[in-house]
Design a protein around this motif. Structure first.
Motif, PDB file in Angstrom:
ATOM      1  N   LYS A 147       0.874  -1.306   0.063  1.00 31.26           N
ATOM      2  CA  LYS A 147       0.023   0.194   0.079  1.00 31.26           C
ATOM      3  C   LYS A 147       0.863   1.469   0.061  1.00 31.26           C
ATOM      4  O   LYS A 147       0.294   2.316  -0.247  1.00 31.26           O
ATOM      5  CB  LYS A 147      -1.063   0.049   1.205  1.00 31.26           C
ATOM      6  N   TYR A 201      -3.483   1.543  -6.162  1.00 30.72           N
ATOM      7  CA  TYR A 201      -5.045   0.778  -5.854  1.00 30.72           C
ATOM      8  C   TYR A 201      -4.941  -0.266  -6.679  1.00 30.72           C
ATOM      9  O   TYR A 201      -5.721  -1.261  -5.875  1.00 30.72           O
ATOM     10  CB  TYR A 201      -6.054   1.945  -6.268  1.00 30.72           C
ATOM     11  N   THR A 250      -2.626  -2.993  -4.735  1.00 32.42           N
ATOM     12  CA  THR A 250      -3.375  -3.397  -3.358  1.00 32.42           C
ATOM     13  C   THR A 250      -4.646  -4.385  -3.696  1.00 32.42           C
ATOM     14  O   THR A 250      -4.659  -5.476  -2.903  1.00 32.42           O
ATOM     15  CB  THR A 250      -3.948  -2.034  -2.724  1.00 32.42           C
ATOM     16  N   TYR A 251      -5.260  -3.848  -4.730  1.00 31.55           N
ATOM     17  CA  TYR A 251      -6.297  -4.931  -5.069  1.00 31.55           C
ATOM     18  C   TYR A 251      -6.143  -6.418  -5.611  1.00 31.55           C
ATOM     19  O   TYR A 251      -6.637  -7.355  -4.866  1.00 31.55           O
ATOM     20  CB  TYR A 251      -7.486  -4.200  -5.892  1.00 31.55           C
ATOM     21  N   ASP A 259      -4.571  -8.346  -2.487  1.00 25.32           N
ATOM     22  CA  ASP A 259      -5.388  -8.857  -1.714  1.00 25.32           C
ATOM     23  C   ASP A 259      -6.390  -9.876  -2.249  1.00 25.32           C
ATOM     24  O   ASP A 259      -6.695 -11.084  -1.417  1.00 25.32           O
ATOM     25  CB  ASP A 259      -6.426  -7.586  -1.135  1.00 25.32           C
ATOM     26  N   HIS A 284     -15.238  -3.710  -8.220  1.00 20.52           N
ATOM     27  CA  HIS A 284     -14.192  -3.597  -7.130  1.00 20.52           C
ATOM     28  C   HIS A 284     -13.348  -2.346  -7.352  1.00 20.52           C
ATOM     29  O   HIS A 284     -12.976  -1.557  -7.020  1.00 20.52           O
ATOM     30  CB  HIS A 284     -13.863  -4.633  -6.532  1.00 20.52           C
ATOM     31  N   ALA A 298     -12.023   1.210  -6.137  1.00 16.75           N
ATOM     32  CA  ALA A 298     -10.880   1.450  -5.402  1.00 16.75           C
ATOM     33  C   ALA A 298     -10.255   2.628  -6.317  1.00 16.75           C
ATOM     34  O   ALA A 298      -9.480   3.391  -5.658  1.00 16.75           O
ATOM     35  CB  ALA A 298      -9.996   0.369  -5.820  1.00 16.75           C
ATOM     36  N   GLY A 317     -10.923   5.839  -4.849  1.00 18.48           N
ATOM     37  CA  GLY A 317     -10.610   5.720  -3.398  1.00 18.48           C
ATOM     38  C   GLY A 317     -11.563   5.151  -2.330  1.00 18.48           C
ATOM     39  O   GLY A 317     -11.350   5.290  -1.041  1.00 18.48           O
ATOM     40  N   GLU A 318     -12.368   4.475  -2.712  1.00 16.44           N
ATOM     41  CA  GLU A 318     -13.289   3.576  -1.726  1.00 16.44           C
ATOM     42  C   GLU A 318     -12.574   2.603  -1.070  1.00 16.44           C
ATOM     43  O   GLU A 318     -11.635   1.961  -1.629  1.00 16.44           O
ATOM     44  CB  GLU A 318     -14.546   3.078  -2.496  1.00 16.44           C
ATOM     45  N   LEU A 319     -12.591   2.138   0.156  1.00 20.51           N
ATOM     46  CA  LEU A 319     -11.966   1.403   1.102  1.00 20.51           C
ATOM     47  C   LEU A 319     -12.711   0.055   1.095  1.00 20.51           C
ATOM     48  O   LEU A 319     -12.172  -1.030   1.269  1.00 20.51           O
ATOM     49  CB  LEU A 319     -11.516   1.839   2.258  1.00 20.51           C
ATOM     50  N   GLN A 320     -14.100   0.010   1.340  1.00 21.04           N
ATOM     51  CA  GLN A 320     -14.935  -0.927   1.370  1.00 21.04           C
ATOM     52  C   GLN A 320     -15.436  -1.445   0.201  1.00 21.04           C
ATOM     53  O   GLN A 320     -16.440  -0.814  -0.403  1.00 21.04           O
ATOM     54  CB  GLN A 320     -16.252  -0.448   2.322  1.00 21.04           C
TER      55      GLN A 320
END
Length: 688
Positions: A421, A450, A453-454, A457, A519, A523, A526-529
């Motif tokens: 991140k 982003y 990170t996606y 994960d 998703h 991302a 800037g959404e985290l959820q």
């Protein structure tokens, strides 16, 4: 004191060459000849520290590395492995059928089919052996190994049925033993590397000339010393002298003329410089001459240039001297883009620093495999880059899929507690080049934080996209910053043409691709959820499944006008649904929300008729309501149109997993509507 120079990582090309040098002098590589203790470590945290000792060992270690890395013996045995396993499988089928009842004769058709498989596998392995035998016969015709290899091929030619199946295993082992003979393996491996890998980068320069195919390993090393190591050593010594004399500021007589004199007979630039230096009076004048009148290397700062960056230096991106008119440095036609011999040696290591793999180009109907080379860049120090590319190289060896290797790389970095991140971005560079056609395809894939990170994960989910080609294209489109909806559309189109069993895999693949696309869109904002609307996507999918079951159960199979002329053709529920889905897909592709909703409402009206609701046991199912989620198609406050529509279509085109009655014909040639007829009763039970 030994001369040395520090080289820093800059663009991908130089970085790849530096990584290649670190692999040549990696003390942890147990496959290479161990380095002596007096050989200094070449890698520092931010650069490489190249010394005379490294250059002196360069040629021998370069040839040795390629022989160990690209052994044709290991490659051929690996290619034979699939045929060998297939032959063993056929043999086991025959033995198993015989073991169940020793007194019963083996089924004649089974015996015929499996014997044919065994014979074809032996033929495929024999072809690989024959191709290499011709080369062994060409270069080593009178050796015992050549005669032994001919005998192995002849023994393999005698394999006719399952009783000879063990000969395949024996022949492969014997082939491996013979071909592992040092002089054979070295010769064939070097020729393979030069033709398939190095020729792409450097044309026919130095050892890549066709005449070198018949020469030994030692002769290759000697030629590399002449073309690469010796010139680089001269330039390194000159750089060291210039650097020292500029630093100490002494008025003592310069040692540079003596160095130029030493190499003037074998190196023309040094001869020209010596002629000019002899006319100068002082040490300061000599230093000023090199500073103001001699072009410096365009790649490594401060080193006098002795040659030009051209096709034989790096074919994929360079031009010939005649065509480099727009690059003339100080109008020098002889050296349009000046570089040093050290830079050329560095560029010669680029193939070692990159990862080679095959990439499929084209579409589902016409595809061609091309050899690509790739490297990963990141805004970390050089030591971190080496580590990153070593992991990437390992991932590429584990899988043939580019997308899986990228996802595996990020997952590995996360596993090793790297804080992904905090990274700004990754850059993936890959290219394909054809020297004869003067053509290079170069692709850059930028991975913002982003996306990294996606994928670290949740990227493992993309591995479940069943079509490797679409999965790779899907990820490439994401890394290019484009919407991958085109490849989701292609997956859905495939589902219409797929057989009954493939539909379930493709439905799951499309569902995964649709979720990932949504998703990533969150991302990017800037959404985290990212999973906040997953329940709604799943709800849409389940509604589509219910509708599909209603259609399939209401019309389980086709009927034709075979009994009476008055009878009409009646398509199965599956075929009727697929016809409607074409209209839905076209509406989504055109962004026509009104047309999509209109067609969807008509499907629900058709599914809620009395005939459609009637079950096999005589009862009626309750009517299906139109999901309220379709209202969001116009508002797009939560889910966008493509996500809703594609999820719904994927559910309509899917199929059910069922345990199949082994007494019924469920072969791959069985029609989809026949399979649906077999499953019709269970479909009705599921709906009720």
């Amino acid at each position: 004191m030994s001369a040395s120079i520090e080289i820093f990582a800059e663009d991908w090309m130089i970085t790849a060459g530096m990584i290649g040098l670190t692999r040549l002098f990696d003390r942890t590589d147990i496959s290479m000849t161990p380095l002596e203790e007096d050989v200094p470590n070449i890698m520092t945290s931010y650069s490489i520290h190249l010394t005379e000792k490294h250059i002196e060992l360069f040629s021998a270690r370069y040839i040795e590395w390629w022989i160990k890395e690209s052994s044709v013996v290991r490659r051929d045995v690996g290619r034979m492995e699939w045929s060998k396993k297939k032959a063993n499988g056929a043999y086991n089928k025959i033995i198993t059928s015989q073991a169940s009842d020793p007194n019963q004769l083996i089924d004649a058709q089974l015996l015929k089919d499996q014997n044919k498989v065994i014979k074809e596998c032996a033929k495929a392995i024999r072809k690989i052996m024959n191709d290499q035998y011709k080369k062994v016969e060409k270069y080593f015709p009178n050796t015992d190994e050549c005669n032994q290899l001919a005998q192995v091929i002849e023994q393999l030619n005698q394999v006719e049925d399952y009783q000879d199946a063990e000969q395949i295993e024996v022949s492969v082992l014997e082939y491996e033993r013979i071909m592992a003979t040092t002089f054979i393996e070295e010769k064939l491996t070097l020729n393979y590397v030069k033709a398939v890998i190095l020729g792409i980068f450097f044309g026919q320069a130095s050892i890549l000339q066709p005449s070198f195919n018949a020469k030994s390993k030692e002769e290759h090393i000697q030629q590399l010393n002449k073309d690469f190591a010796d010139p680089a050593l001269r330039d390194l010594q000159l750089y060291e002298r210039l650097h020292q004399e500029q630093e100490d500021g002494s008025t003592v007589e310069s040692t540079i003329p003596a160095l130029l004199q030493k190499y003037s007979d074998t190196h023309k630039p040094y001869k020209d410089w010596l002629r000019a230096v002899k006319k100068l009076n002082s040490r300061q004048d000599i230093l000023q001459y090199f500073d103001q009148h001699i072009s410096k290397c365009s790649i490594i700062e401060g080193v006098p240039a002795t040659q030009s960056y051209e096709e034989l230096t790096f074919s994929p991106l360079a031009l010939s001297k005649k065509k480099a008119v727009n690059f003339y440095w100080e109008f020098d036609k002889k050296n349009p883009i000046p570089i040093s011999a050290i830079a050329r040696l560095l560029l010669f290591c680029v193939p070692i620093g990159m990862v080679d793999y095959n990439r499929r180009l084209g579409n589902e109907h016409t595809e061609v495999n091309k050899r690509f080379f790739g490297i990963v860049m990141d805004n970390i120090n050089f030591k971190g880059l080496v580590k990153l590319n070593n992991i990437y190289r390992l991932q590429r060896k584990r899988t043939n899929s580019w997308s899986e290797s990228i996802i595996g790389l990020l997952g590995e970095m996360k596993h090793k507690a790297e804080n992904i991140k905090s990274k700004n971005s990754y850059l993936f560079v890959e290219f394909h080049s054809e020297y004869q056609m003067k053509k290079t395809l170069l692709d850059y894939y930028h991975m913002p934080a982003y996306i990294a990170t996606y994928l670290a994960d949740s990227g493992y989910k993309l591995k479940d996209i069943s079509d490797n080609r679409i999965r790779d294209l899907y990820l490439r489109k994401i890394l290019q910053g484009h919407d991958p909806k085109r490849h989701i559309y292609e997956l859905l189109r495939q589902m219409i043409r797929a057989n009954f069993y493939e539909k379930e895999l493709l439905s799951k693949s499309a569902h995964i691709a649709i979720n990932a696309r949504y998703h990533l869109s969150l991302a990017k904002k800037g959404e985290l959820q990212l999973s906040v609307h997953d329940s709604q996507i799943n709800e849409i999918y389940e509604e589509g499944v219910k509708l599909r079951r209603r259609f399939v159960f209401s019309r389980p199979f086709e009927s034709n006008a075979t009994n009476t002329e008055q009878s009409d053709y009646r398509a199965s529920g599956r075929k009727k649904l697929e016809g409607i889905v074409y209209r839905l897909l076209n509406a989504v592709n055109a962004g026509d929300k009104q047309s999509f909703l209109d067609t969807t409402f008509r499907i629900y009206l058709s599914a809620n008729t009395t005939g459609a609701r009637r079950n096999a046991n005589g009862t009626s199912s309750p009517p299906l309501g139109i999901p309220r989620i379709f209202v969001d198609i116009f508002q797009e406050e939560k889910l966008d149109f493509e996500t809703i529509a594609n999820t719904f279509i994927a559910a309509l085109l899917g199929s059910e997993k069922r345990k199949i009655d082994k007494t019924k014909d469920t072969s791959e040639h069985m029609r989809d509507d026949e399979l649906e007829q077999n499953f019709a009763h269970t479909e009705g039970e599921v709906e009720n």
